[in-house]
Design a protein around this motif. Sequence first.
Motif, mmCIF file in Angstrom:
data_model
loop_
_atom_site.group_PDB
_atom_site.id
_atom_site.type_symbol
_atom_site.label_atom_id
_atom_site.label_comp_id
_atom_site.label_asym_id
_atom_site.label_seq_id
_atom_site.Cartn_x
_atom_site.Cartn_y
_atom_site.Cartn_z
ATOM 1 N N PRO A 1 29.089 33.537 49.444
ATOM 2 C CA PRO A 1 30.059 32.553 49.933
ATOM 3 C C PRO A 1 31.486 32.986 49.602
ATOM 4 O O PRO A 1 31.747 33.458 48.491
ATOM 5 N N PRO A 2 32.430 32.851 50.549
ATOM 6 C CA PRO A 2 33.771 33.429 50.394
ATOM 7 C C PRO A 2 34.717 32.610 49.504
ATOM 8 O O PRO A 2 35.591 31.883 49.989
ATOM 9 N N ARG A 3 34.557 32.754 48.221
ATOM 10 C CA ARG A 3 35.505 32.193 47.247
ATOM 11 C C ARG A 3 35.899 33.329 46.308
ATOM 12 O O ARG A 3 35.049 34.134 45.909
ATOM 13 N N PHE A 4 37.184 33.369 45.950
ATOM 14 C CA PHE A 4 37.701 34.514 45.199
ATOM 15 C C PHE A 4 38.514 34.036 43.999
ATOM 16 O O PHE A 4 39.231 33.027 44.078
ATOM 17 N N THR A 5 38.370 34.766 42.918
ATOM 18 C CA THR A 5 39.077 34.409 41.691
ATOM 19 C C THR A 5 39.957 35.562 41.228
ATOM 20 O O THR A 5 39.776 36.712 41.611
ATOM 21 N N ALA A 6 40.902 35.228 40.371
ATOM 22 C CA ALA A 6 41.740 36.220 39.697
ATOM 23 C C ALA A 6 42.097 35.637 38.337
ATOM 24 O O ALA A 6 42.002 34.420 38.119
ATOM 25 N N ALA A 7 42.474 36.511 37.408
ATOM 26 C CA ALA A 7 42.794 36.048 36.053
ATOM 27 C C ALA A 7 43.776 37.005 35.406
ATOM 28 O O ALA A 7 43.869 38.182 35.769
ATOM 29 N N ASP A 8 44.515 36.497 34.453
ATOM 30 C CA ASP A 8 45.417 37.318 33.654
ATOM 31 C C ASP A 8 45.649 36.590 32.340
ATOM 32 O O ASP A 8 45.127 35.486 32.126
ATOM 33 N N ARG A 9 46.426 37.191 31.456
ATOM 34 C CA ARG A 9 46.687 36.590 30.154
ATOM 35 C C ARG A 9 48.104 36.927 29.732
ATOM 36 O O ARG A 9 48.607 38.024 29.998
ATOM 37 N N ILE A 10 48.749 35.992 29.095
ATOM 38 C CA ILE A 10 50.041 36.221 28.467
ATOM 39 C C ILE A 10 49.769 36.464 26.997
ATOM 40 O O ILE A 10 49.201 35.612 26.308
ATOM 41 N N GLU B 1 41.645 30.389 41.793
ATOM 42 C CA GLU B 1 40.579 30.504 42.789
ATOM 43 C C GLU B 1 41.158 30.119 44.136
ATOM 44 O O GLU B 1 41.944 29.171 44.247
ATOM 45 N N ALA B 2 40.789 30.879 45.176
ATOM 46 C CA ALA B 2 41.310 30.622 46.517
ATOM 47 C C ALA B 2 40.340 31.188 47.546
ATOM 48 O O ALA B 2 39.289 31.741 47.199
ATOM 49 N N ASP B 3 40.738 31.093 48.838
ATOM 50 C CA ASP B 3 39.830 31.546 49.893
ATOM 51 C C ASP B 3 40.039 32.998 50.281
ATOM 52 O O ASP B 3 39.422 33.493 51.228
ATOM 53 N N SER B 4 40.898 33.720 49.550
ATOM 54 C CA SER B 4 41.047 35.156 49.747
ATOM 55 C C SER B 4 41.458 35.790 48.421
ATOM 56 O O SER B 4 42.088 35.124 47.576
ATOM 57 N N PRO B 5 41.119 37.067 48.200
ATOM 58 C CA PRO B 5 41.535 37.728 46.963
ATOM 59 C C PRO B 5 43.044 37.752 46.804
ATOM 60 O O PRO B 5 43.576 37.577 45.703
ATOM 61 N N GLU B 6 43.741 37.973 47.925
ATOM 62 C CA GLU B 6 45.199 38.050 47.871
ATOM 63 C C GLU B 6 45.809 36.717 47.447
ATOM 64 O O GLU B 6 46.762 36.684 46.652
ATOM 65 N N ALA B 7 45.267 35.622 47.961
ATOM 66 C CA ALA B 7 45.800 34.307 47.606
ATOM 67 C C ALA B 7 45.546 33.994 46.137
ATOM 68 O O ALA B 7 46.419 33.452 45.440
ATOM 69 N N ALA B 8 44.361 34.352 45.625
ATOM 70 C CA ALA B 8 44.062 34.108 44.208
ATOM 71 C C ALA B 8 44.984 34.930 43.321
ATOM 72 O O ALA B 8 45.522 34.433 42.323
ATOM 73 N N GLU B 9 45.181 36.208 43.678
ATOM 74 C CA GLU B 9 46.051 37.060 42.865
ATOM 75 C C GLU B 9 47.498 36.585 42.916
ATOM 76 O O GLU B 9 48.219 36.655 41.914
#
Length: 466
Positions: A365-374, A441-449
Amino acid sequence: MAPKFGTSGLRGLVTELTPDLVTGYVRAFLAACPTGGGLQVGRDLRESSPAIAAIVAEAARGAGVPVTECGVLPTPALALAAQRAGQAAVMVTGSHIPADRNGLKFYVPAGEISKAEEQAIQGALGTGAPDADRAPLVEDAGAGDAFRDRYVTAYGGGALRGLRIGVYQHSSVARDMLVEVLGALGAEPVPLGRSDSFVPVDTEALDPATRGMLAGWCADHRLDAVVSTDGDADRPMVADASGRVVPGDILGALTSRALGAGTICTPISSNSMVVDLFGPEAVHLTRIGSPYVIAAMEAALADDPAARVVGYEANGGFLLGFPAEGPAGTLEPLMTRDCVLPIVAPLAAAVAEGRTLAQLVAALPPRFTAADRIQNVPSEASAAFIARLADDAAARAAFFEAGAPERDTDLTDGLRVSFDTGAVVHLRPSGNAPECRIYAEADSPEAAEALVATHFARLAEALRGA
């Protein structure tokens, strides 16, 4: 940073992990928790780890507890050895944090310590296990081999046949074992990037230079995938043939499906497509941290001892709660974060289905996540700022930018805000380092990033300007 005790055990600057402090925590652990009559000790490849491991062993022996020295090995390998011996364990590791820090991870015979056992250890500090006749020390050089053989027995010699897989070795304790496992399962492993000094690889927040390096390796060496782990090898990293990293929660969902799991326990920060994949009745969302995942798994098993229960975290660490059948044999349960299973299972599934890893992921299913840390921000400052946002809708409206109004908020762990577009931004203070985590989390990798990048800048300004 003064040493801190919590979900991942004790962590702090090496200079502050004094013999007295380490001895105090080990004695408190032995007094407050079951040991099964012995303690297994392992360590990672940090320069400071051998000396700290020696202090751990001496503290236990001085309290009359026999010690088995397992040497350098992955944290899940130590956990498996302790589980089979019915004994407690201490792993000397700082996981992914920099080399000037280190720590201790504690295991009772049943597995990772619980939140209640954390509190018991804290309560026993200063009144821990008393001096006793010095107990013996024995060495077990085979614990790592037993861990390796677990996967070879379950998957067999052809599970990864035809794959050419890069192994980013850096300073992972699993760097040689991964090469051995992949080769035994039929792949052609290609060792890469070995380091003589400790490299703090955070598999959940790889920097652009590392991602570029992975893509370059894939092109230069004609690889089907690149795999790696964090420092103590309880978190996986897997990239496809283009060098694109597959997020840990995607690996978790793929592994769950490959094992035929019926109940999935995972933190609120994991990709929500798991609900679409397995159905809402099968998915139990928890606070972030393996103790909460384990508690949910134990509750599910208490309701149904035959349940096919698994757990995973967004970092990819996978926990197996039932005897699962691999292509060639059975995998015994191991309810602690494991890096090898979520590397092997998705790759083996791709081979079995005649697909590439990228094709296997694309079918989800097309859901995409990204993460980072300060990094290098006090957890107290992060917590205070996030609490202000949670309490003030106007402050949230000024801070968040997701292209749509706020739909709802979730305070299960930190502040998770959902927007009308379906986008999600989640802020959370780290429980084991001076860091603040950002998930999207978003509907594309680019949007999540893009969501992570936008809110990283805003959060950094807010925290560092406070």
